[in-house]
Design a protein around this motif. Structure first.
Motif, short mmCIF file in Angstrom:
data_model
loop_
_atom_site.label_atom_id
_atom_site.label_comp_id
_atom_site.label_asym_id
_atom_site.label_seq_id
_atom_site.Cartn_x
_atom_site.Cartn_y
_atom_site.Cartn_z
N SER A 57 0.83 -1.20 0.00
CA SER A 57 0.00 0.00 0.00
C SER A 57 0.87 1.26 0.00
O SER A 57 0.40 2.33 -0.35
N LEU A 58 2.14 1.12 0.41
CA LEU A 58 3.04 2.27 0.37
C LEU A 58 3.70 2.43 -0.99
O LEU A 58 4.50 3.33 -1.20
N ASN A 111 -7.19 0.94 -3.66
CA ASN A 111 -5.77 0.83 -4.08
C ASN A 111 -5.44 -0.59 -4.53
O ASN A 111 -4.31 -1.01 -4.52
N MET A 115 -2.69 4.37 3.11
CA MET A 115 -3.68 3.47 3.68
C MET A 115 -3.35 3.19 5.14
O MET A 115 -2.20 2.94 5.49
N PHE A 167 -4.56 0.74 8.34
CA PHE A 167 -5.28 -0.53 8.54
C PHE A 167 -5.83 -0.64 9.96
O PHE A 167 -5.33 -0.02 10.89
N ALA A 187 2.01 6.60 6.38
CA ALA A 187 1.27 6.81 5.13
C ALA A 187 1.46 8.23 4.63
O ALA A 187 1.64 8.47 3.43
#
Lengths: 214, 247
Positions: A120-121, B53, B86, B88, B155
């Motif tokens: 996700s990074l 994403n 993102m 979590f 993030a």
């Protein structure tokens, strides 16, 4: 006792042969196993399939058969190498299948969220595996990889049957010279213990160094 | 609102086996907008968030990010994901790295910043979430709320265009929820585009521009928080609100 002292050079040569087979075989097995484990968890289907076939074929083939295949098969395709190199190839490829599965088991111990966070990074598959997943998997794969490499050291004895110089093969000469079979083998066994216990010691050290910090 | 769309979902569908988790989802999130997604568990709201994403691939429909459709798995997708922060539910901080290294890692690897520059930026962000003093600790040494704030800093370090929050406070002790919500409130005030899946109705009321209510894989309502909380239109939403607002 004098079997050893009288034939120190012969034993030494054999031990060196076994150590060489073990070290080079291990390096090849680790490298190939690493690549195959990466393949088996890759997002590309064809790589996954290749890794699966590699593991299935090599893990389920008797090592002696593999030696025959390499020593007799490869020369037919014009690949002629020293026997020792053939032996390293056979040992390394065979063991890589087990290394691959040990690594994969380790990868599976790392929570999926770790990989998801890395992706996700914006990290690529290789970065995710190399910087996030494998360093965490490393701790849990140290013991099984140690066992696998010890098995490799012992499996190297098969190379003796293909006239590669190694420890077990020394018994033939000693037998011809009329030495006691029992003592010849006891010293051979001690030679193997030196190799396998060294591997154990190395992996115990690795485990102490990396295995705890969780 | 939504004159300048940043995220667009068009006719998105996804199944988990028999379960149709996303059914013809259409959603547009404008630049600078804060959209809160609420709904009962199993309604598909987390899946929706993760689809943006492409952590969850969808079966049909298109998802556009800043006008570009999400590419297939690969380098291009990785580049796009760097633009989408993102957070979590289970934090997912890298367990083998210090707090500072957690925030710096992707800056160095993905944004190709130098180590010094990345660490400087990381310290700024850790200061912003109030955790600079913990920079050298490992995630396991922090409380849940602290870990989640580090995750937000991590993030943000990528300078994302949008931040996705997948139930960021659901795994936290009640007393730690506020410290995380405050960071999120601040982000919202700073104009960050956010999609937040949450059960925190207080946050939805105070920070959201829009509330999206999902049930059984569909978007049932998509309205202003004021309108949604005071006069929900659907029976499903009334039922949901009556259950959670009773206490």
């Amino acid at each position: 006792m004098n079997v050893l002292i009288d034939n120190l050079a012969l034993y030494g040569e054999g031990l060196l042969g076994t150590v060489e087979l073990t070290v080079y075989g291990s390096l090849l097995a680790l490298a190939l196993g690493f690549v195959m484990a990466s393949f088996r968890v890759a997002p590309v289907g064809s790589l996954r399939a290749f890794g699966t076939v590699w593991v299935t074929v090599l893990r389920n083939t008797p090592l002696t058969l593999l030696f025959f295949a390499v020593m007799l098969g490869l020369p037919r395709f014009g690949i002629v190498l020293p026997f020792q190199l053939f032996a390293i190839l056979a040992l390394g490829c065979y063991t890589s299948a087990f290394i691959c599965e040990a690594l994969r088991a380790g990868i599976n111990t790392v929570p999926t969220g770790q990989g998801e966070a890395a992706r996700s990074l914006g990290m690529t598959f290789v970065q995710t595996l190399g910087d996030v997943v494998l360093p965490q998997a490393f701790r849990s794969v140290i013991p099984p990889i140690g066992s696998t490499l010890i098995a490799l050291a012992k499996n190297s004895a098969i190379a003796g049957a293909f006239s590669v110089t190694e420890l077990l093969g020394t018994y033939k000469t000693l037998n011809e010279l009329g030495y006691s079979i029992i003592w010849s083998f006891i010293w051979i066994a001690v030679g193997y213990l030196i190799v396998t216990l060294s591997i154990s010691a190395i992996f115990n050290l690795l485990e102490k160094r990396y295995g705890v910090a969780r | 609102m939504a004159v300048d769309p940043l995220i667009e979902l068009r006719d998105v569908n996804k199944h988990y086996g028999q379960l149709h988790v996303l059914q013809d989802i259409n959603l547009t999130v404008g630049r600078g907008e804060v959209v809160v997604v609420i709904g009962p568990s199993g309604s598909g709201k987390s899946t929706l968030c993760r689809a943006i994403n492409r952590l969850e691939p969808v079966e049909s429909g298109t998802i556009l990010l800043d006008g570009h459709p999400l590419p297939d798995e690969g380098r291009e997708l990785a580049r796009l994901r760097a633009e989408v922060g993102m957070v979590f539910q289970s934090f997912n901080l890298f367990a083998h790295k210090t707090v500072l290294a957690n925030v710096s890692l992707a800056q160095v690897k993905v944004r190709k910043r130098g180590k010094e520059e990345a660490d400087r930026r990381s310290r700024e962000l850790l200061e912003r979430v109030g955790l600079l003093a913990h920079a050298e600790k490992y995630p396991a040494q922090l409380s849940g709320g602290q870990q989640q704030r580090v995750a937000i800093a991590r993030a943000l370090a990528m300078d994302p265009k949008v931040m996705l929050f997948d139930e960021p406070t659901s795994a936290l002790d009640p007393e730690m929820i506020n410290e995380v919500l405050e960071v999120m409130q601040q982000l919202a005030r700073d104009g960050m585009t956010m999609v937040v899946v949450t059960h925190e109705m207080g946050f939805a009321r105070s920070a959201a521009n829009r509330v999206v209510f999902m049930a059984d894989g569909r978007i049932v309502e998509d309205r202003t928080p004021e309108g949604f909380f005071t006069a929900p239109e659907s029976e499903r939403a009334r039922d949901f609100l009556s259950k959670i607002l009773k206490h």
